[in-house]
Enzyme design. Structure first.
Site, PDB file in Angstrom:
ATOM      1  N   SER A  25       0.827  -1.207   0.000  1.00  0.00           N
ATOM      2  CA  SER A  25       0.000   0.000   0.000  1.00  0.00           C
ATOM      3  C   SER A  25       0.864   1.260   0.000  1.00  0.00           C
ATOM      4  O   SER A  25       0.484   2.291  -0.581  1.00  0.00           O
ATOM      5  CB  SER A  25      -0.979   0.001   1.175  1.00  0.00           C
ATOM      6  OG  SER A  25      -0.315   0.160   2.405  1.00  0.00           O
TER       7      SER A  25
ATOM      8  N   ARG B 190      22.816 -14.961   3.731  1.00  0.00           N
ATOM      9  CA  ARG B 190      22.118 -13.669   3.633  1.00  0.00           C
ATOM     10  C   ARG B 190      22.969 -12.668   2.855  1.00  0.00           C
ATOM     11  O   ARG B 190      22.468 -11.914   2.010  1.00  0.00           O
ATOM     12  CB  ARG B 190      21.864 -13.128   5.044  1.00  0.00           C
ATOM     13  CG  ARG B 190      21.301 -11.725   5.072  1.00  0.00           C
ATOM     14  CD  ARG B 190      21.245 -11.180   6.493  1.00  0.00           C
ATOM     15  NE  ARG B 190      20.416 -12.023   7.338  1.00  0.00           N
ATOM     16  CZ  ARG B 190      19.087 -11.961   7.380  1.00  0.00           C
ATOM     17  NH1 ARG B 190      18.456 -11.094   6.617  1.00  0.00           N
ATOM     18  NH2 ARG B 190      18.403 -12.749   8.171  1.00  0.00           N
TER      19      ARG B 190
ATOM     20  N   MET C   7      10.645  -6.908   4.474  1.00  0.00           N
ATOM     21  CA  MET C   7      10.717  -7.544   5.783  1.00  0.00           C
ATOM     22  C   MET C   7      11.989  -8.367   5.961  1.00  0.00           C
ATOM     23  O   MET C   7      11.941  -9.530   6.376  1.00  0.00           O
ATOM     24  CB  MET C   7       9.474  -8.415   5.986  1.00  0.00           C
ATOM     25  CG  MET C   7       8.166  -7.645   5.879  1.00  0.00           C
ATOM     26  SD  MET C   7       8.068  -6.241   7.012  1.00  0.00           S
ATOM     27  CE  MET C   7       7.822  -7.115   8.548  1.00  0.00           C
ATOM     28  N   ARG C   8      13.105  -7.753   5.647  1.00  0.00           N
ATOM     29  CA  ARG C   8      14.382  -8.445   5.837  1.00  0.00           C
ATOM     30  C   ARG C   8      15.406  -7.485   6.434  1.00  0.00           C
ATOM     31  O   ARG C   8      15.385  -6.289   6.142  1.00  0.00           O
ATOM     32  CB  ARG C   8      14.933  -8.945   4.489  1.00  0.00           C
ATOM     33  CG  ARG C   8      14.171 -10.104   3.895  1.00  0.00           C
ATOM     34  CD  ARG C   8      14.798 -10.509   2.570  1.00  0.00           C
ATOM     35  NE  ARG C   8      16.181 -10.959   2.710  1.00  0.00           N
ATOM     36  CZ  ARG C   8      16.544 -12.172   3.057  1.00  0.00           C
ATOM     37  NH1 ARG C   8      15.639 -13.101   3.291  1.00  0.00           N
ATOM     38  NH2 ARG C   8      17.825 -12.500   3.162  1.00  0.00           N
TER      39      ARG C   8
ATOM     40  N   ASN D  96      13.635   4.028   4.881  1.00  0.00           N
ATOM     41  CA  ASN D  96      12.681   2.996   5.312  1.00  0.00           C
ATOM     42  C   ASN D  96      11.501   3.680   5.982  1.00  0.00           C
ATOM     43  O   ASN D  96      11.656   4.724   6.615  1.00  0.00           O
ATOM     44  CB  ASN D  96      13.371   2.071   6.327  1.00  0.00           C
ATOM     45  CG  ASN D  96      12.442   0.991   6.869  1.00  0.00           C
ATOM     46  OD1 ASN D  96      11.759   0.308   6.101  1.00  0.00           O
ATOM     47  ND2 ASN D  96      12.419   0.819   8.184  1.00  0.00           N
TER      48      ASN D  96
ATOM     49  N   HIS E 121       8.810   2.877   8.950  1.00  0.00           N
ATOM     50  CA  HIS E 121       8.633   1.953  10.066  1.00  0.00           C
ATOM     51  C   HIS E 121       7.417   2.390  10.885  1.00  0.00           C
ATOM     52  O   HIS E 121       7.284   3.580  11.204  1.00  0.00           O
ATOM     53  CB  HIS E 121       9.885   1.955  10.950  1.00  0.00           C
ATOM     54  CG  HIS E 121       9.770   1.030  12.115  1.00  0.00           C
ATOM     55  ND1 HIS E 121       9.895  -0.333  11.984  1.00  0.00           N
ATOM     56  CD2 HIS E 121       9.521   1.269  13.422  1.00  0.00           C
ATOM     57  CE1 HIS E 121       9.723  -0.896  13.170  1.00  0.00           C
ATOM     58  NE2 HIS E 121       9.490   0.047  14.065  1.00  0.00           N
TER      59      HIS E 121
ATOM     60  N   THR F  70      20.532   2.535   8.181  1.00  0.00           N
ATOM     61  CA  THR F  70      21.916   2.219   8.532  1.00  0.00           C
ATOM     62  C   THR F  70      21.961   0.741   8.933  1.00  0.00           C
ATOM     63  O   THR F  70      20.934   0.054   8.908  1.00  0.00           O
ATOM     64  CB  THR F  70      22.402   3.072   9.717  1.00  0.00           C
ATOM     65  OG1 THR F  70      21.606   2.738  10.869  1.00  0.00           O
ATOM     66  CG2 THR F  70      22.294   4.558   9.425  1.00  0.00           C
TER      67      THR F  70
ATOM     68  N   GLU G  56       0.765   6.856   7.155  1.00  0.00           N
ATOM     69  CA  GLU G  56       2.039   6.374   6.606  1.00  0.00           C
ATOM     70  C   GLU G  56       2.177   6.790   5.150  1.00  0.00           C
ATOM     71  O   GLU G  56       3.249   7.216   4.706  1.00  0.00           O
ATOM     72  CB  GLU G  56       2.116   4.843   6.675  1.00  0.00           C
ATOM     73  CG  GLU G  56       2.320   4.280   8.057  1.00  0.00           C
ATOM     74  CD  GLU G  56       2.676   2.803   7.995  1.00  0.00           C
ATOM     75  OE1 GLU G  56       3.381   2.386   7.059  1.00  0.00           O
ATOM     76  OE2 GLU G  56       2.245   2.061   8.899  1.00  0.00           O
TER      77      GLU G  56
HETATM   78  C1  GRF Z   1       3.871  -0.663   6.787  1.00  0.00           C
HETATM   79  O1  GRF Z   1       3.190  -0.621   8.011  1.00  0.00           O
HETATM   80  C2  GRF Z   1       5.266  -0.143   6.940  1.00  0.00           C
HETATM   81  O2  GRF Z   1       5.362   0.890   7.881  1.00  0.00           O
HETATM   82  C3  GRF Z   1       6.003  -1.358   7.428  1.00  0.00           C
HETATM   83  O3  GRF Z   1       5.444  -2.441   6.732  1.00  0.00           O
HETATM   84  C4  GRF Z   1       4.115  -2.096   6.360  1.00  0.00           C
HETATM   85  C5  GRF Z   1       4.034  -2.251   4.882  1.00  0.00           C
HETATM   86  O4  GRF Z   1       2.710  -2.086   4.423  1.00  0.00           O
HETATM   87  N1  GRF Z   1       7.425  -1.241   7.232  1.00  0.00           N
HETATM   88  P1  GRF Z   1       2.456  -2.052   2.853  1.00  0.00           P
HETATM   89  O5  GRF Z   1       3.057  -3.321   2.270  1.00  0.00           O
HETATM   90  O6  GRF Z   1       3.118  -0.828   2.317  1.00  0.00           O
HETATM   91  O7  GRF Z   1       0.970  -2.010   2.703  1.00  0.00           O
END
Ligand code: GRF
Length: 232
Positions: A27, A79, A104-105, A121, A123, A155, A188
């Site tokens: 999203s 990795r 998610m890594r 990023n 978060h 970082t 976000e």
């Molecule tokens: C979001 O909450 C972002 O802050 C976090 O992972 C989620 C990703 O959501 N890092 P999307 O895939 O952008 O919908």
């Protein structure tokens, strides 16, 4: 436009070339796509890359006509080897900025190093509170009155790089991790789009470990969106 020196994200000669890394829903990626399409945002989305071939985010990119890349970490022995290959492939497209939008890594520091100051990023917490996972549940469990999201330079320290901006919202009675996450998401999107826009317009940059806005060091992250003013 590419910054041959490899030390800054600048757009003086045109549009900022942006690569986005994703693992899931996408999203935040969609918010960037939509903002770019609305016009007035000097970016070009040159690649959307993922560690998950089935990530819905990749389908969003395909629908938008953006080049995609899916790399499976299971095809690599370490990795570091995966990250080296991923970032070499990204680098081949010479982006000015890499955006981690739900990637998610944890990234190998050696792969990150050349991108210092050119990778951000988003978060879902008011960093430095709650780096890592389950941020919404942790904020509720702690009894926090507010929660939010942070866009920061990346970082080697997990969710620990210099913050650019935050969106802050109230936690309301009855909030669950799901309701809180859902309510935060729209903020976000606004936050991420605004930060990328500021970078594309060369208003925000990283100078060493200091984030600067219009050449002036930020003492606190900017407050963008959210449903309240920043804490004093
Ligand atoms: C979001 O909450 C972002 O802050 C976090 O992972 C989620 C990703 O959501 N890092 P999307 O895939 O952008 O919908």
């Amino acid at each position: 436009m590419n910054c041959a020196q490899g030390t800054c994200a600048c757009a003086s000669a045109g549009t900022l070339r942006v690569a986005v890394l994703v693992s899931g829903r996408g999203s935040n990626l969609q918010a960037l796509i939509d903002a770019q399409r609305r016009g007035g945002m000097p970016i070009e989305l040159v690649l959307v890359a993922s560690d998950k071939a089935q990530a819905p985010a990749l389908r969003r990119a395909e629908r938008a006509g953006i080049a995609t890349l899916a790399l499976d970490p299971r095809g690599y022995t370490t990795r570091a080897a995966f990250d080296a290959d991923l970032f070499a492939r990204i680098g081949a497209l010479a982006p000015d900025l890499i955006v981690l939008a739900g990637f998610m890594r944890i990234i190998d520091p050696a792969a990150l190093a050349p991108w210092q100051g050119r990778i951000i990023n988003i978060h879902p917490s008011l960093l430095p509170k709650y780096p890592g996972l389950h941020t919404h549940a942790r904020a509720i469990a702690a009894g926090d009155p507010t929660h939010g999201a942070t866009v920061h330079y990346v970082t080697a320290q997990l969710d620990g790089g210099p913050a650019i901006a935050q969106a802050q919202i109230h936690i309301v009675p009855g909030d669950t991790p799901d309701t809180l996450a859902q309510r935060l998401l729209a903020h976000e999107h606004e936050l991420l789009v605004a930060c990328v826009d500021l970078i594309a317009r060369e208003r925000v940059r990283l100078d060493g470990t200091i984030v600067k806005l219009d050449g002036v060091a930020l003492r606190h992250p900017l407050c963008i969106g959210g449903d309240q003013s920043p804490a004093a």
